[in-house]
Design a protein around this motif. Sequence first.
Motif, PDB file in Angstrom:
ATOM      1  N   GLU A 231      15.319  71.247  -6.593  1.00  0.00           N
ATOM      2  CA  GLU A 231      16.010  71.523  -7.862  1.00  0.00           C
ATOM      3  C   GLU A 231      15.214  72.528  -8.686  1.00  0.00           C
ATOM      4  O   GLU A 231      15.778  73.329  -9.421  1.00  0.00           O
ATOM      5  N   ILE A 232      13.898  72.448  -8.564  1.00  0.00           N
ATOM      6  CA  ILE A 232      13.020  73.365  -9.299  1.00  0.00           C
ATOM      7  C   ILE A 232      12.956  74.720  -8.593  1.00  0.00           C
ATOM      8  O   ILE A 232      12.972  75.776  -9.233  1.00  0.00           O
ATOM      9  N   ASN A 233      12.906  74.691  -7.255  1.00  0.00           N
ATOM     10  CA  ASN A 233      12.778  75.917  -6.463  1.00  0.00           C
ATOM     11  C   ASN A 233      13.726  75.838  -5.264  1.00  0.00           C
ATOM     12  O   ASN A 233      13.361  75.308  -4.213  1.00  0.00           O
ATOM     13  N   PRO A 234      14.957  76.336  -5.399  1.00  0.00           N
ATOM     14  CA  PRO A 234      15.941  76.243  -4.313  1.00  0.00           C
ATOM     15  C   PRO A 234      15.529  76.971  -3.033  1.00  0.00           C
ATOM     16  O   PRO A 234      16.068  76.689  -1.961  1.00  0.00           O
ATOM     17  N   ARG A 235      14.580  77.889  -3.143  1.00  0.00           N
ATOM     18  CA  ARG A 235      14.124  78.630  -1.956  1.00  0.00           C
ATOM     19  C   ARG A 235      12.992  77.911  -1.226  1.00  0.00           C
ATOM     20  O   ARG A 235      12.483  78.400  -0.221  1.00  0.00           O
ATOM     21  N   LEU A 236      12.646  76.731  -1.696  1.00  0.00           N
ATOM     22  CA  LEU A 236      11.505  76.004  -1.129  1.00  0.00           C
ATOM     23  C   LEU A 236      11.783  75.534   0.292  1.00  0.00           C
ATOM     24  O   LEU A 236      12.848  75.003   0.598  1.00  0.00           O
ATOM     25  N   ILE A 237      10.792  75.738   1.152  1.00  0.00           N
ATOM     26  CA  ILE A 237      10.798  75.169   2.504  1.00  0.00           C
ATOM     27  C   ILE A 237       9.871  73.966   2.480  1.00  0.00           C
ATOM     28  O   ILE A 237       8.701  74.080   2.128  1.00  0.00           O
ATOM     29  N   TYR A 238      10.409  72.814   2.839  1.00  0.00           N
ATOM     30  CA  TYR A 238       9.680  71.556   2.721  1.00  0.00           C
ATOM     31  C   TYR A 238       9.565  70.952   4.121  1.00  0.00           C
ATOM     32  O   TYR A 238      10.568  70.582   4.729  1.00  0.00           O
ATOM     33  N   CYS A 239       8.349  70.883   4.646  1.00  0.00           N
ATOM     34  CA  CYS A 239       8.119  70.369   6.000  1.00  0.00           C
ATOM     35  C   CYS A 239       7.435  69.009   5.925  1.00  0.00           C
ATOM     36  O   CYS A 239       6.353  68.877   5.346  1.00  0.00           O
ATOM     37  N   ALA A 240       8.057  68.002   6.527  1.00  0.00           N
ATOM     38  CA  ALA A 240       7.491  66.653   6.585  1.00  0.00           C
ATOM     39  C   ALA A 240       7.118  66.334   8.022  1.00  0.00           C
ATOM     40  O   ALA A 240       7.968  66.362   8.919  1.00  0.00           O
ATOM     41  N   ILE A 241       5.832  66.050   8.254  1.00  0.00           N
ATOM     42  CA  ILE A 241       5.338  65.677   9.585  1.00  0.00           C
ATOM     43  C   ILE A 241       5.118  64.168   9.591  1.00  0.00           C
ATOM     44  O   ILE A 241       4.349  63.645   8.780  1.00  0.00           O
ATOM     45  N   THR A 242       5.805  63.469  10.485  1.00  0.00           N
ATOM     46  CA  THR A 242       5.646  62.017  10.585  1.00  0.00           C
ATOM     47  C   THR A 242       5.557  61.599  12.044  1.00  0.00           C
ATOM     48  O   THR A 242       5.832  62.390  12.952  1.00  0.00           O
ATOM     49  N   GLY A 243       5.208  60.346  12.254  1.00  0.00           N
ATOM     50  CA  GLY A 243       5.106  59.844  13.622  1.00  0.00           C
ATOM     51  C   GLY A 243       6.444  59.797  14.330  1.00  0.00           C
ATOM     52  O   GLY A 243       6.558  60.154  15.498  1.00  0.00           O
ATOM     53  N   TYR A 244       7.482  59.351  13.614  1.00  0.00           N
ATOM     54  CA  TYR A 244       8.766  59.110  14.267  1.00  0.00           C
ATOM     55  C   TYR A 244       9.939  59.828  13.623  1.00  0.00           C
ATOM     56  O   TYR A 244      11.081  59.676  14.061  1.00  0.00           O
ATOM     57  N   GLY A 245       9.695  60.622  12.584  1.00  0.00           N
ATOM     58  CA  GLY A 245      10.779  61.359  11.958  1.00  0.00           C
ATOM     59  C   GLY A 245      11.364  60.640  10.759  1.00  0.00           C
ATOM     60  O   GLY A 245      10.991  59.514  10.425  1.00  0.00           O
ATOM     61  N   GLN A 246      12.323  61.301  10.124  1.00  0.00           N
ATOM     62  CA  GLN A 246      12.925  60.781   8.891  1.00  0.00           C
ATOM     63  C   GLN A 246      14.071  59.804   9.156  1.00  0.00           C
ATOM     64  O   GLN A 246      14.562  59.167   8.224  1.00  0.00           O
ATOM     65  N   THR A 247      14.514  59.694  10.392  1.00  0.00           N
ATOM     66  CA  THR A 247      15.623  58.804  10.732  1.00  0.00           C
ATOM     67  C   THR A 247      15.231  57.942  11.927  1.00  0.00           C
ATOM     68  O   THR A 247      14.201  58.168  12.566  1.00  0.00           O
ATOM     69  N   GLY A 248      16.083  56.974  12.228  1.00  0.00           N
ATOM     70  CA  GLY A 248      15.852  56.120  13.381  1.00  0.00           C
ATOM     71  C   GLY A 248      15.152  54.821  13.014  1.00  0.00           C
ATOM     72  O   GLY A 248      14.528  54.704  11.954  1.00  0.00           O
ATOM     73  N   PRO A 249      15.208  53.826  13.916  1.00  0.00           N
ATOM     74  CA  PRO A 249      14.648  52.503  13.615  1.00  0.00           C
ATOM     75  C   PRO A 249      13.140  52.473  13.462  1.00  0.00           C
ATOM     76  O   PRO A 249      12.600  51.525  12.897  1.00  0.00           O
ATOM     77  N   TYR A 250      12.424  53.482  13.976  1.00  0.00           N
ATOM     78  CA  TYR A 250      10.958  53.513  13.884  1.00  0.00           C
ATOM     79  C   TYR A 250      10.460  54.392  12.742  1.00  0.00           C
ATOM     80  O   TYR A 250       9.267  54.648  12.620  1.00  0.00           O
ATOM     81  N   ARG A 251      11.359  54.861  11.882  1.00  0.00           N
ATOM     82  CA  ARG A 251      10.986  55.854  10.874  1.00  0.00           C
ATOM     83  C   ARG A 251       9.843  55.392   9.965  1.00  0.00           C
ATOM     84  O   ARG A 251       9.035  56.207   9.524  1.00  0.00           O
TER      85      ARG A 251
ATOM     86  N   VAL B 284       9.718  67.072  11.211  1.00  0.00           N
ATOM     87  CA  VAL B 284       8.952  67.123  12.459  1.00  0.00           C
ATOM     88  C   VAL B 284       8.450  65.731  12.808  1.00  0.00           C
ATOM     89  O   VAL B 284       7.679  65.126  12.072  1.00  0.00           O
ATOM     90  N   SER B 285       8.905  65.224  13.942  1.00  0.00           N
ATOM     91  CA  SER B 285       8.453  63.939  14.472  1.00  0.00           C
ATOM     92  C   SER B 285       7.476  64.192  15.608  1.00  0.00           C
ATOM     93  O   SER B 285       7.792  64.906  16.558  1.00  0.00           O
ATOM     94  N   MET B 286       6.296  63.613  15.528  1.00  0.00           N
ATOM     95  CA  MET B 286       5.321  63.800  16.599  1.00  0.00           C
ATOM     96  C   MET B 286       5.791  63.172  17.903  1.00  0.00           C
ATOM     97  O   MET B 286       5.473  63.662  18.986  1.00  0.00           O
ATOM     98  N   THR B 287       6.571  62.091  17.821  1.00  0.00           N
ATOM     99  CA  THR B 287       7.115  61.482  19.035  1.00  0.00           C
ATOM    100  C   THR B 287       8.169  62.375  19.660  1.00  0.00           C
ATOM    101  O   THR B 287       8.194  62.570  20.883  1.00  0.00           O
ATOM    102  N   ASP B 288       9.069  62.932  18.837  1.00  0.00           N
ATOM    103  CA  ASP B 288      10.050  63.892  19.349  1.00  0.00           C
ATOM    104  C   ASP B 288       9.341  65.051  20.045  1.00  0.00           C
ATOM    105  O   ASP B 288       9.720  65.478  21.144  1.00  0.00           O
TER     106      ASP B 288
END
Length: 382
Positions: A113-133, A198-202
């Motif tokens: 909302e502050i910066n519509p051109r922002l690229i936001y990268c989230a690195i997690t073990g299992y991703g933002q979705t799924g039962p292991y999130r 970005v999911s490290m498992t994926d």
Amino acid sequence: MSGPLQHIRILDFTTLLPGPYATMMLADMGADVLRVESPSRLDLVRVMPPHDRGVATAHSYLNRGKRSLALDLKQQECVETVKALVRDYDVVVEQFRPGVMDRLGVGYATLREINPRLIYCAITGYGQTGPYRLRAGHDINYLALAGVASYSGRAEGGPPPLGIQVADVAGGSHHAVMGILAAIIHRQQSGEGQFVDVSMTDAAFSLNAMAGAAALGADHQPGPESDVLNGGSFYDYYRTADNRWLAVGSLEPQFMQELCKTLGCPELASKGLSPKPEHQQQLKQTLRERFAEQPLEHWQHVFADREACVEPVLTLREASEHPQLTSRDMVIEVDRGDGEKQRQLGHPIKFSETPCQSRFAGRVLGADNESVLQELEEHKSK
């Protein structure tokens, strides 16, 4: 500052290995990386041994070229500082479990909302979705769930704990860099920022290139030492007389013929090219016996000018002194901040026009608070 990313600004909220490795690569390529850390929840890499003059070598390497800003995001004034900063930044990289940045008040929905051109990268073990999130994990867990461990190692010994963190680095770090750079290109064309998940498992699952293609396309399920490339053939490591090791990768016919000729058993070349397991094991036994007759130095001399794809298993110290790696600037000296230099791993990508630079080693926590906040105030006053 030089490098192909010299006009890109990155806010880095990551800790430990995957995110810091990714942003270190981007910093080497010229990006202005500002690392935002908690002053009360210390990144363990900062204290992990061994140390060089009181500073963790892992921290000095993984966070080189980055400025450091200490902010407690549980304090509203610090949250407001991040919101003010993000107006002039291109990329945010974070490594918390899903939802943490939202609860802190600096998640993607808020920042875009502050910066519509922002690229936001989230690195997690299992991703933002799924039962292991929301499940906890580390490199060894991701490799296990991705199937990689199931066909690695020896049939009798089981999967090995690898010396490098494959899911963290080849998975999380490298895929994060690719995703960020692709998103930057998309933004140049469309003006739109986006969320990069970005999911490290994926990522580890996608590294099952050859075996995964066979498993999904032909229902071929590999096990340890079952296939050509995982110890089921002569393509393997062999112990020498002085308890060192040689790597033998003579897969193509001309290399196999040269290998067997050099070892005085040219008649065995046909067995090395045969798909029959019994032929592979016959050749393998011969190679074990021959290589065990002499020390590593002898075999290095023998194969020095032979195109047989036989190379010594080097220690890290030996590798750092190898003429191929030194000629490629893979060992560099980086300013440690006290007038001295520290030897570190170099950047693996070579650009002809915009060479990478490793400007300085990882900095003291909050080293750049004063200058960053002063810049922010000056910008507000304009």
